[in-house]
Design an enzyme around this catalytic site. Structure first.
Site, short mmCIF file in Angstrom:
data_model
loop_
_atom_site.label_atom_id
_atom_site.label_comp_id
_atom_site.label_asym_id
_atom_site.label_seq_id
_atom_site.Cartn_x
_atom_site.Cartn_y
_atom_site.Cartn_z
N ASP A 41 6.50 8.26 12.19
CA ASP A 41 6.64 8.94 10.90
C ASP A 41 6.42 10.44 11.07
O ASP A 41 5.35 10.88 11.52
CB ASP A 41 5.62 8.40 9.89
CG ASP A 41 6.01 7.05 9.33
OD1 ASP A 41 7.14 6.60 9.58
OD2 ASP A 41 5.17 6.44 8.65
N GLY A 52 6.76 2.50 9.86
CA GLY A 52 7.70 1.38 9.90
C GLY A 52 7.16 0.28 9.01
O GLY A 52 5.97 -0.07 9.10
N LYS A 53 8.01 -0.28 8.14
CA LYS A 53 7.52 -1.27 7.20
C LYS A 53 6.87 -2.45 7.90
O LYS A 53 5.83 -2.95 7.47
CB LYS A 53 8.65 -1.74 6.29
CG LYS A 53 9.19 -0.67 5.35
CD LYS A 53 10.11 -1.27 4.30
CE LYS A 53 9.33 -2.11 3.31
NZ LYS A 53 8.34 -1.36 2.53
N ASN A 88 3.49 -1.36 9.35
CA ASN A 88 2.52 -1.17 8.27
C ASN A 88 1.98 -2.50 7.77
O ASN A 88 0.76 -2.67 7.56
CB ASN A 88 3.15 -0.41 7.10
CG ASN A 88 3.60 0.98 7.46
OD1 ASN A 88 3.18 1.56 8.45
ND2 ASN A 88 4.50 1.53 6.65
N GLU A 96 14.35 -3.54 7.90
CA GLU A 96 14.47 -2.43 8.84
C GLU A 96 14.74 -2.87 10.28
O GLU A 96 14.72 -2.06 11.19
CB GLU A 96 13.19 -1.56 8.81
CG GLU A 96 13.05 -0.77 7.52
CD GLU A 96 11.85 0.15 7.51
OE1 GLU A 96 11.76 0.97 6.58
OE2 GLU A 96 11.00 0.06 8.42
N THR A 156 5.66 -5.57 -7.45
CA THR A 156 4.70 -4.47 -7.61
C THR A 156 5.31 -3.44 -8.55
O THR A 156 6.46 -3.06 -8.39
CB THR A 156 4.34 -3.85 -6.26
OG1 THR A 156 5.52 -3.36 -5.61
CG2 THR A 156 3.68 -4.89 -5.35
N GLY A 175 3.73 -0.31 -9.59
CA GLY A 175 3.04 0.97 -9.63
C GLY A 175 1.85 0.96 -10.58
O GLY A 175 0.99 0.07 -10.54
N ASP A 234 -1.01 10.00 -1.37
CA ASP A 234 0.16 9.68 -0.55
C ASP A 234 0.52 8.22 -0.79
O ASP A 234 -0.26 7.32 -0.46
CB ASP A 234 -0.18 9.91 0.93
CG ASP A 234 1.02 9.76 1.85
OD1 ASP A 234 2.05 9.23 1.41
OD2 ASP A 234 0.91 10.16 3.02
N ASP A 247 3.61 -1.79 1.60
CA ASP A 247 3.41 -2.55 2.84
C ASP A 247 1.95 -2.98 2.98
O ASP A 247 1.66 -4.09 3.44
CB ASP A 247 3.80 -1.70 4.05
CG ASP A 247 5.23 -1.19 3.97
OD1 ASP A 247 6.07 -1.88 3.38
OD2 ASP A 247 5.50 -0.09 4.50
#
Length: 291
Positions: A12, A38-39, A42, A136, A205, A207, A233, A239
């Site tokens: 990242d 990376g998903k 993570n 991914e 999910t 938020g 952040d 993830d």
């Protein structure tokens, strides 16, 4: 039991900006950091830090040795993390002052995972283990078929959202995890409401609005409130949620208990900068008192 994660490994590259760039706009970043992401990585790190035994099935390039070592340092098994000749995956991440982000991904080695590698890994799995994947890497459907044949529970995080990829996974998925935007995209693409999907459990999910769990077998829906924090952040929050959700279920928690634990972990994560490197331990999550 073991969580088997067919997942991406990314470097990242994170740039902090005063605001997210508009089309054609040039901005000067006021900070830069390279981290592990990376998903798949993570989620694997989150599950391991939550106490689960985790094996990562993935691929890196010759430039990815530092990522392999860091993944192992977080307690994730890397016996099935192969190395190829091409470059590792990476992500360019912009984060604004409110913690929101924009992400561009170069898949690299993540799209070069071989079927023989997946077969060898899942050949060591046991009935009752958990298999998880996302969009991914290569071979999501093939790996899910192998997992199902071996009696594993298949959990699928439908991100980054690709309608064709998600449609191909629905009939082999036991639990679908996605965010509110992805849920709307899936309904638009398929014409099927989340509660009518051919998946036993759908977890959305949302938020600041919390989490919605739909048990499609009974038709019941349950909403869980969000943990209120000031985000720094949001990269990797979903993830972290998925990894903790799997670990909670693996440790014997019911869905409500696993979701509550996962929501706390994701909330604590967004108070920290970084992706896999910022995932909290279970002790930190359980001892945390949100202000």
């Amino acid at each position: 039991m073991t969580v088997w994660c067919l997942g991406s490994v990314n470097a990242d590259h994170v740039y902090r900006l005063p605001h997210l760039p508009a089309p054609g706009e040039t901005l000067a970043a006021h900070d830069y950091a390279r981290g592990l992401g990376g998903k798949g990585t993570n989620m694997a790190v989150a599950a391991a830090r939550a106490g689960a035994r985790v094996e990562l099935i993935g691929r890196i390039g010759p430039d990815g040795g530092w990522m392999r070592d860091r993944i192992a340092g977080y307690g994730v098994g890397i016996a099935h993390l192969a190395e190829g000749d091409g470059p590792s995956g990476h992500a360019i991440i912009y984060v604004d002052a409110a913690g929101e982000n924009q992400i561009t991904i170069f898949p690299g080695a993540n799209r070069e995972i071989a079927l023989a590698q997946v077969e060898a890994a899942l050949g060591g799995a046991a009935a009752g283990d958990i298999f998880v994947t996302q969009n991914e890497t290569s071979l999501q459907r093939e790996a899910a078929d192998l997992a199902r044949a071996n009696g594993l529970r298949v959990i699928y995080a439908a991100a980054p959202f690709e309608a064709e990829a998600v449609a191909a996974m629905l009939d082999v998925t036991d639990m679908l995890v996605l965010n509110a935007v992805e849920a709307a995209q899936l309904e638009e693409a398929t014409g099927i409401a989340p509660g009518d999907l051919p998946v036993g459990d759908v977890v959305i999910t949302r938020g600041a609005e919390g989490v919605r769990w739909i048990d499609t077998n009974t038709g019941k829906t349950r909403d869980f409130p969000a943990v209120r924090v000031d985000p720094v952040d949001t990269v990797g929050a979903g993830d972290t949620f998925t990894g903790y959700l799997m670990a909670g279920l693996d440790s014997g928690a019911d869905m409500a208990g696993a979701i509550t634990l996962a929501a706390r972990a994701a909330a604590l994560k967004v108070t920290r900068r970084g992706a896999a490197d910022a995932v909290p331990t279970r002790a930190e999550v359980e001892g945390w008192q949100p202000s």
